[in-house]
Scaffold this motif. Sequence first.
Motif, PDB file in Angstrom:
ATOM      1  N   LEU A 119      50.759  57.284  42.447  1.00 43.28           N
ATOM      2  CA  LEU A 119      51.535  56.121  42.047  1.00 43.28           C
ATOM      3  C   LEU A 119      50.721  55.345  41.010  1.00 43.28           C
ATOM      4  CD1 LEU A 119      53.963  54.236  42.369  1.00 43.28           C
ATOM      5  CD2 LEU A 119      52.828  53.222  44.363  1.00 43.28           C
ATOM      6  N   LEU A 120      51.194  55.378  39.760  1.00 45.45           N
ATOM      7  CA  LEU A 120      50.543  54.650  38.669  1.00 45.45           C
ATOM      8  C   LEU A 120      51.212  53.292  38.537  1.00 45.45           C
ATOM      9  CD1 LEU A 120      49.958  57.044  35.614  1.00 45.45           C
ATOM     10  CD2 LEU A 120      48.272  56.156  37.231  1.00 45.45           C
ATOM     11  N   VAL A 121      50.464  52.250  38.739  1.00 47.84           N
ATOM     12  CA  VAL A 121      51.008  50.895  38.763  1.00 47.84           C
ATOM     13  C   VAL A 121      50.864  50.226  37.399  1.00 47.84           C
ATOM     14  CG1 VAL A 121      50.600  48.596  39.720  1.00 47.84           C
ATOM     15  CG2 VAL A 121      50.592  50.592  41.224  1.00 47.84           C
ATOM     16  N   ASP A 122      51.905  49.505  36.978  1.00 53.05           N
ATOM     17  CA  ASP A 122      51.767  48.543  35.885  1.00 53.05           C
ATOM     18  C   ASP A 122      51.340  47.221  36.514  1.00 53.05           C
ATOM     19  OD1 ASP A 122      52.535  50.260  33.873  1.00 53.05           O
ATOM     20  OD2 ASP A 122      54.596  49.540  33.743  1.00 53.05           O
ATOM     21  N   GLN A 123      50.124  46.796  36.256  1.00 50.70           N
ATOM     22  CA  GLN A 123      49.681  45.520  36.824  1.00 50.70           C
ATOM     23  C   GLN A 123      50.548  44.377  36.307  1.00 50.70           C
ATOM     24  OE1 GLN A 123      46.575  44.934  38.914  1.00 50.70           O
ATOM     25  NE2 GLN A 123      44.953  45.838  37.664  1.00 50.70           N
ATOM     26  N   ARG A 124      50.615  43.304  37.072  1.00 52.21           N
ATOM     27  CA  ARG A 124      51.391  42.139  36.637  1.00 52.21           C
ATOM     28  C   ARG A 124      50.983  41.733  35.220  1.00 52.21           C
ATOM     29  NH1 ARG A 124      51.058  37.108  39.905  1.00 52.21           N
ATOM     30  NH2 ARG A 124      51.458  38.481  41.704  1.00 52.21           N
ATOM     31  N   ALA A 125      51.969  41.307  34.430  1.00 52.16           N
ATOM     32  CA  ALA A 125      51.764  40.912  33.035  1.00 52.16           C
ATOM     33  C   ALA A 125      51.344  42.072  32.139  1.00 52.16           C
ATOM     34  CB  ALA A 125      50.752  39.770  32.927  1.00 52.16           C
ATOM     35  N   HIS A 126      51.640  43.294  32.581  1.00 50.69           N
ATOM     36  CA  HIS A 126      51.378  44.497  31.797  1.00 50.69           C
ATOM     37  C   HIS A 126      52.595  45.423  31.882  1.00 50.69           C
ATOM     38  CE1 HIS A 126      47.206  43.186  32.576  1.00 50.69           C
ATOM     39  NE2 HIS A 126      46.859  43.876  31.509  1.00 50.69           N
ATOM     40  N   GLY A 127      52.762  46.248  30.859  1.00 48.25           N
ATOM     41  CA  GLY A 127      53.796  47.268  30.891  1.00 48.25           C
ATOM     42  C   GLY A 127      55.168  46.704  31.207  1.00 48.25           C
ATOM     43  N   LYS A 128      55.849  47.343  32.160  1.00 49.37           N
ATOM     44  CA  LYS A 128      57.184  46.914  32.554  1.00 49.37           C
ATOM     45  C   LYS A 128      57.171  45.826  33.622  1.00 49.37           C
ATOM     46  CE  LYS A 128      59.342  51.449  31.618  1.00 49.37           C
ATOM     47  NZ  LYS A 128      60.238  50.985  30.535  1.00 49.37           N
ATOM     48  N   SER A 129      56.004  45.495  34.143  1.00 52.57           N
ATOM     49  CA  SER A 129      55.919  44.491  35.205  1.00 52.57           C
ATOM     50  C   SER A 129      56.084  43.083  34.649  1.00 52.57           C
ATOM     51  CB  SER A 129      54.586  44.599  35.943  1.00 52.57           C
ATOM     52  OG  SER A 129      54.523  45.779  36.709  1.00 52.57           O
ATOM     53  N   GLN A 130      56.678  42.228  35.480  1.00 55.22           N
ATOM     54  CA  GLN A 130      56.860  40.840  35.082  1.00 55.22           C
ATOM     55  C   GLN A 130      55.558  40.051  35.200  1.00 55.22           C
ATOM     56  OE1 GLN A 130      60.067  39.365  37.552  1.00 55.22           O
ATOM     57  NE2 GLN A 130      61.640  40.083  36.118  1.00 55.22           N
ATOM     58  N   GLY A 131      55.608  38.820  34.689  1.00 51.44           N
ATOM     59  CA  GLY A 131      54.446  37.942  34.712  1.00 51.44           C
ATOM     60  C   GLY A 131      53.925  37.727  33.310  1.00 51.44           C
ATOM     61  N   MET A 132      53.384  36.547  33.088  1.00 50.75           N
ATOM     62  CA  MET A 132      52.838  36.205  31.775  1.00 50.75           C
ATOM     63  C   MET A 132      51.342  35.908  31.828  1.00 50.75           C
ATOM     64  SD  MET A 132      55.587  36.396  29.920  1.00 50.75           S
ATOM     65  CE  MET A 132      55.255  35.544  28.380  1.00 50.75           C
ATOM     66  N   THR A 133      50.768  35.994  33.030  1.00 57.08           N
ATOM     67  CA  THR A 133      49.376  35.607  33.199  1.00 57.08           C
ATOM     68  C   THR A 133      48.573  36.707  33.877  1.00 57.08           C
ATOM     69  OG1 THR A 133      49.982  33.265  33.378  1.00 57.08           O
ATOM     70  CG2 THR A 133      47.812  33.899  34.208  1.00 57.08           C
ATOM     71  N   ILE A 134      47.486  37.103  33.235  1.00 56.94           N
ATOM     72  CA  ILE A 134      46.529  38.057  33.804  1.00 56.94           C
ATOM     73  C   ILE A 134      45.486  37.237  34.559  1.00 56.94           C
ATOM     74  CG2 ILE A 134      44.852  39.869  33.279  1.00 56.94           C
ATOM     75  CD1 ILE A 134      46.341  40.202  30.565  1.00 56.94           C
ATOM     76  N   THR A 135      45.280  37.536  35.828  1.00 60.18           N
ATOM     77  CA  THR A 135      44.385  36.686  36.632  1.00 60.18           C
ATOM     78  C   THR A 135      43.086  37.383  37.031  1.00 60.18           C
ATOM     79  OG1 THR A 135      45.273  37.229  38.828  1.00 60.18           O
ATOM     80  CG2 THR A 135      46.475  35.582  37.557  1.00 60.18           C
ATOM     81  N   PHE A 136      42.751  38.464  36.349  1.00 59.57           N
ATOM     82  CA  PHE A 136      41.462  39.138  36.547  1.00 59.57           C
ATOM     83  C   PHE A 136      41.237  39.614  37.977  1.00 59.57           C
ATOM     84  CE2 PHE A 136      40.944  37.682  32.389  1.00 59.57           C
ATOM     85  CZ  PHE A 136      39.770  38.168  31.823  1.00 59.57           C
ATOM     86  N   GLY A 137      42.330  39.883  38.689  1.00 57.48           N
ATOM     87  CA  GLY A 137      42.237  40.392  40.049  1.00 57.48           C
ATOM     88  C   GLY A 137      42.510  39.362  41.129  1.00 57.48           C
ATOM     89  N   ILE A 138      42.565  38.082  40.770  1.00 62.13           N
ATOM     90  CA  ILE A 138      42.743  37.030  41.773  1.00 62.13           C
ATOM     91  C   ILE A 138      44.098  37.152  42.466  1.00 62.13           C
ATOM     92  CG2 ILE A 138      42.838  34.550  42.189  1.00 62.13           C
ATOM     93  CD1 ILE A 138      40.060  35.567  41.461  1.00 62.13           C
ATOM     94  N   LYS A 139      45.165  37.214  41.679  1.00 57.15           N
ATOM     95  CA  LYS A 139      46.493  37.417  42.262  1.00 57.15           C
ATOM     96  C   LYS A 139      46.824  38.899  42.370  1.00 57.15           C
ATOM     97  CE  LYS A 139      48.561  32.979  40.972  1.00 57.15           C
ATOM     98  NZ  LYS A 139      49.698  32.298  40.300  1.00 57.15           N
ATOM     99  N   GLU A 140      46.261  39.695  41.483  1.00 56.82           N
ATOM    100  CA  GLU A 140      46.542  41.133  41.496  1.00 56.82           C
ATOM    101  C   GLU A 140      46.108  41.792  42.796  1.00 56.82           C
ATOM    102  OE1 GLU A 140      46.084  40.002  37.123  1.00 56.82           O
ATOM    103  OE2 GLU A 140      45.139  39.484  39.038  1.00 56.82           O
ATOM    104  N   ARG A 141      45.106  41.223  43.476  1.00 54.27           N
ATOM    105  CA  ARG A 141      44.641  41.853  44.712  1.00 54.27           C
ATOM    106  C   ARG A 141      45.728  41.814  45.775  1.00 54.27           C
ATOM    107  NH1 ARG A 141      42.821  36.499  45.514  1.00 54.27           N
ATOM    108  NH2 ARG A 141      42.235  35.914  47.650  1.00 54.27           N
TER     109      ARG A 141
END
Length: 308
Positions: A119-141
């Motif tokens: 399963l290849l994930v598009d992290q939030r705020a990347h690719g087809k995933s929603q979100g406008m903010t990259i949080t360096f793993g804080i919310k991504e975890r």
Amino acid sequence: MVFLVLLCLSLAVLLGGGYYAYRYAFYSPRKGREDLPVHKGKQYEPHLDTIARLLQTIIDRPCEFVSITSCDGLTLSGRYYHVADGAPLDIAFHGYRSSGLTDFCGGAELSRELGHNLLLVDQRAHGKSQGMTITFGIKERWDVLSWVDYALERFGPDTKILLYGISMGASTVLMASELPLPEAVRGIVADCPYSSPTKIILSVARKMRIPGPVAALFSWAGAKVYGGFDLREADPVRAVKQAGVPILLIHGESDGFVPCDMSGEIQRANPRKVYRCTFPGADHGISFLTDPDRYRHIVQEFSDKVLT
């Protein structure tokens, strides 16, 4: 009156600097987000033919587009590659402003060789995933936990799962290691992780000749005020101290972006759970390309150990 003026000026500078830091480091515009990142830099030149071949292989490989809803309401997307019913599942998280296809074009081939579903994930705020903010793993975890829950609901509670990450994705899965991961998660492979969001920002700031205290203050303010998260809320070192699953760290000794000793710091936080392997001469994220046979052997040995 003078004090009030100085206070207002200080706040204006902080908010202005924070906004610049947010736009530069954390903001992710939708335009061009689904384009595949181009490999630039001398470190990639010896490997461009291999990268092109691996990338075309994963692009041509049939997949199922899937999606989930994050705990804060975002629609997150991914690509699922099926190998065999009941096989272990690798869930892979790419790096900063990158994509699963580019970062795991080699890892996808290795995963298939091992007989694992992927399963290849598009992290939030990347690719087809929603979100406008990259949080360096804080919310991504927390997204890691959501993807694991999705996998277990779809494939069953007995599914054996390995979490994979590269660069920011590596730090993301390491930060997830302190969360209540189900027993189905058997191990984590983290390739070139940074030891904390703040430290990697300061490392980049030094290369840009930005004073550390200024970078730390403005990045914290930008994240907090405009991004809605706290850079100090979590980091891989603290998380790994609490980790309940085995962890394999991989790092290129010539990494020009994330210093190799950052993974050393992570390993020292929990040496009983963490095994670390470094690759001489390998730059950021290209240990697999530098020595594919050794990389395959190390990952397969770890995988066999944690999945049995």
